[in-house]
Motif scaffolding. Structure first.
Motif, PDB file in Angstrom:
ATOM      1  N   GLN A 112       0.852  -1.181   0.000  1.00 57.84           N
ATOM      2  CA  GLN A 112       0.000   0.000   0.000  1.00 57.84           C
ATOM      3  C   GLN A 112       0.889   1.233   0.000  1.00 57.84           C
ATOM      4  O   GLN A 112       1.769   1.373   0.853  1.00 57.84           O
ATOM      5  CB  GLN A 112      -0.896   0.010   1.229  1.00 57.84           C
ATOM      6  N   LEU A 113       0.659   2.143  -0.957  1.00 60.27           N
ATOM      7  CA  LEU A 113       1.422   3.378  -1.021  1.00 60.27           C
ATOM      8  C   LEU A 113       0.968   4.320   0.084  1.00 60.27           C
ATOM      9  O   LEU A 113      -0.217   4.613   0.209  1.00 60.27           O
ATOM     10  CB  LEU A 113       1.229   4.046  -2.382  1.00 60.27           C
ATOM     11  N   VAL A 114       1.923   4.788   0.911  1.00 61.95           N
ATOM     12  CA  VAL A 114       1.590   5.719   1.994  1.00 61.95           C
ATOM     13  C   VAL A 114       2.243   7.083   1.799  1.00 61.95           C
ATOM     14  O   VAL A 114       1.984   8.002   2.569  1.00 61.95           O
ATOM     15  CB  VAL A 114       1.979   5.136   3.371  1.00 61.95           C
ATOM     16  N   GLY A 115       3.094   7.219   0.788  1.00 59.16           N
ATOM     17  CA  GLY A 115       3.679   8.519   0.473  1.00 59.16           C
ATOM     18  C   GLY A 115       4.882   8.884   1.314  1.00 59.16           C
ATOM     19  O   GLY A 115       5.727   8.044   1.617  1.00 59.16           O
ATOM     20  N   THR A 116       4.923  10.136   1.737  1.00 53.02           N
ATOM     21  CA  THR A 116       6.085  10.680   2.455  1.00 53.02           C
ATOM     22  C   THR A 116       5.930  10.503   3.963  1.00 53.02           C
ATOM     23  O   THR A 116       4.852  10.723   4.511  1.00 53.02           O
ATOM     24  CB  THR A 116       6.266  12.172   2.136  1.00 53.02           C
ATOM     25  N   ILE A 117       7.015  10.106   4.608  1.00 48.62           N
ATOM     26  CA  ILE A 117       7.054  10.012   6.068  1.00 48.62           C
ATOM     27  C   ILE A 117       8.116  10.993   6.553  1.00 48.62           C
ATOM     28  O   ILE A 117       9.294  10.885   6.213  1.00 48.62           O
ATOM     29  CB  ILE A 117       7.379   8.588   6.544  1.00 48.62           C
ATOM     30  N   ALA A 118       7.679  11.961   7.335  1.00 45.19           N
ATOM     31  CA  ALA A 118       8.575  13.033   7.794  1.00 45.19           C
ATOM     32  C   ALA A 118       9.575  12.520   8.822  1.00 45.19           C
ATOM     33  O   ALA A 118       9.375  11.454   9.431  1.00 45.19           O
ATOM     34  CB  ALA A 118       7.738  14.165   8.387  1.00 45.19           C
ATOM     35  N   PRO A 119      10.644  13.274   9.058  1.00 45.43           N
ATOM     36  CA  PRO A 119      11.618  12.883  10.087  1.00 45.43           C
ATOM     37  C   PRO A 119      10.956  12.722  11.448  1.00 45.43           C
ATOM     38  O   PRO A 119      10.200  13.579  11.896  1.00 45.43           O
ATOM     39  CB  PRO A 119      12.608  14.054  10.096  1.00 45.43           C
ATOM     40  N   GLY A 120      11.235  11.598  12.102  1.00 46.94           N
ATOM     41  CA  GLY A 120      10.690  11.322  13.429  1.00 46.94           C
ATOM     42  C   GLY A 120       9.283  10.772  13.439  1.00 46.94           C
ATOM     43  O   GLY A 120       8.776  10.397  14.501  1.00 46.94           O
ATOM     44  N   ASP A 121       8.615  10.691  12.282  1.00 42.62           N
ATOM     45  CA  ASP A 121       7.235  10.206  12.225  1.00 42.62           C
ATOM     46  C   ASP A 121       7.159   8.694  12.035  1.00 42.62           C
ATOM     47  O   ASP A 121       8.102   8.058  11.549  1.00 42.62           O
ATOM     48  CB  ASP A 121       6.474  10.886  11.094  1.00 42.62           C
ATOM     49  N   SER A 122       6.005   8.148  12.402  1.00 42.05           N
ATOM     50  CA  SER A 122       5.732   6.720  12.229  1.00 42.05           C
ATOM     51  C   SER A 122       4.381   6.545  11.556  1.00 42.05           C
ATOM     52  O   SER A 122       3.465   7.334  11.761  1.00 42.05           O
ATOM     53  CB  SER A 122       5.725   5.990  13.576  1.00 42.05           C
ATOM     54  N   VAL A 123       4.265   5.498  10.765  1.00 38.18           N
ATOM     55  CA  VAL A 123       3.003   5.114  10.134  1.00 38.18           C
ATOM     56  C   VAL A 123       2.720   3.675  10.529  1.00 38.18           C
ATOM     57  O   VAL A 123       3.607   2.812  10.472  1.00 38.18           O
ATOM     58  CB  VAL A 123       3.073   5.240   8.600  1.00 38.18           C
ATOM     59  N   GLU A 124       1.464   3.407  10.945  1.00 40.78           N
ATOM     60  CA  GLU A 124       1.101   2.072  11.388  1.00 40.78           C
ATOM     61  C   GLU A 124      -0.012   1.499  10.523  1.00 40.78           C
ATOM     62  O   GLU A 124      -1.001   2.172  10.232  1.00 40.78           O
ATOM     63  CB  GLU A 124       0.642   2.088  12.846  1.00 40.78           C
ATOM     64  N   VAL A 125       0.176   0.255  10.131  1.00 39.96           N
ATOM     65  CA  VAL A 125      -0.867  -0.525   9.464  1.00 39.96           C
ATOM     66  C   VAL A 125      -1.329  -1.597  10.438  1.00 39.96           C
ATOM     67  O   VAL A 125      -0.501  -2.279  11.060  1.00 39.96           O
ATOM     68  CB  VAL A 125      -0.333  -1.204   8.184  1.00 39.96           C
ATOM     69  N   VAL A 126      -2.649  -1.733  10.600  1.00 42.58           N
ATOM     70  CA  VAL A 126      -3.218  -2.833  11.369  1.00 42.58           C
ATOM     71  C   VAL A 126      -4.216  -3.536  10.465  1.00 42.58           C
ATOM     72  O   VAL A 126      -5.115  -2.894   9.902  1.00 42.58           O
ATOM     73  CB  VAL A 126      -3.919  -2.358  12.653  1.00 42.58           C
ATOM     74  N   ALA A 127      -4.059  -4.832  10.298  1.00 40.28           N
ATOM     75  CA  ALA A 127      -4.928  -5.574   9.383  1.00 40.28           C
ATOM     76  C   ALA A 127      -5.055  -7.019   9.840  1.00 40.28           C
ATOM     77  O   ALA A 127      -4.205  -7.545  10.567  1.00 40.28           O
ATOM     78  CB  ALA A 127      -4.378  -5.521   7.963  1.00 40.28           C
ATOM     79  N   ARG A 128      -6.139  -7.643   9.390  1.00 41.79           N
ATOM     80  CA  ARG A 128      -6.365  -9.064   9.675  1.00 41.79           C
ATOM     81  C   ARG A 128      -5.952  -9.874   8.453  1.00 41.79           C
ATOM     82  O   ARG A 128      -6.360  -9.584   7.327  1.00 41.79           O
ATOM     83  CB  ARG A 128      -7.828  -9.320  10.010  1.00 41.79           C
TER      84      ARG A 128
END
Length: 210
Positions: A112-128
């Protein structure tokens, strides 16, 4: 000994002395050349090490943390997992074109494309993910500030990557799947480092569908 003999002796001694001096000079020159070559080699190795460190500087600061909670049927047999994959950019620069994937041997979520993640940031995916495999891993493909592409995962080190087409094709195939809301999962910015509340997450998703 007459003058001519003295002259021949002096000439011979001078020739021998010149040869000795020439030999000494040659050895000194050879040693200087060796030292110069060694210095050049050391400097080259230092430059290569600095280049290598700079090359990997940002990539090694991008991490993936994958955690899961198993799903059991009424007989207690494993049927799947609720999985969380947290991608964190701990570098001083943003990463771009980030794509997240969770793989469980025979099944996967994403990419899945999530794009840009800034310095110090986190992105979380939760799925079954419905699978009987216990082997799960989270991945992120991203482009660093210098335009180089990398793939990091939660089990091994980051590696360079030149297979964008595979990620795009995989994402297109995943987008066309007929999935329920829990399988589609959720994608969010997060600062959480604790174990996700999978039960609360599932209950919230299911309540949206009622």
């Amino acid at each position: 000994m007459d003058f001519s003999n003295w002259l021949e002796l002096a000439t011979a001694v001078g020739t021998i002395g010149a040869a000795v001096l020439a030999g000494v000079a040659a050895r000194v020159a050879a040693r200087a050349a060796d030292a110069s070559r060694e210095l050049v080699l050391v400097e080259r190795q230092r430059d290569e090490a600095a280049f290598e460190a700079e090359l990997w500087r940002q990539a090694r600061r991008v991490t993936v943390d994958t955690r899961g909670q198993h799903l059991l049927d009424h007989e207690g047999d494993l049927i799947g997992w609720d999985v969380s994959a947290v991608v964190t950019n701990s570098s001083a620069d943003p990463i771009s074109k980030a794509r997240i994937k969770i793989a469980c041997h025979d099944e996967r979520w994403g990419p899945q494309l999530v794009g840009t993640i800034a310095p110090g940031d986190s992105v979380e995916v939760v799925a079954r993910i419905f699978t009987t495999s216990r082997d799960m891993n989270g991945y992120v493909r991203f482009v660093d500030v210098e335009g180089r592409a990398w793939v990091a995962n939660s089990q091994t080190g980051v590696v360079s990557d030149d297979e964008l087409d595979l990620w795009v094709e995989g994402g297109s195939e995943f987008a066309q799947r007929d999935l329920d809301p829990l399988q589609r999962g959720t994608l969010m910015r997060t600062d959480s480092r604790v174990m996700p509340d999978f039960d609360g997450w599932a209950a919230e998703i299911e309540s949206r569908e009622e």
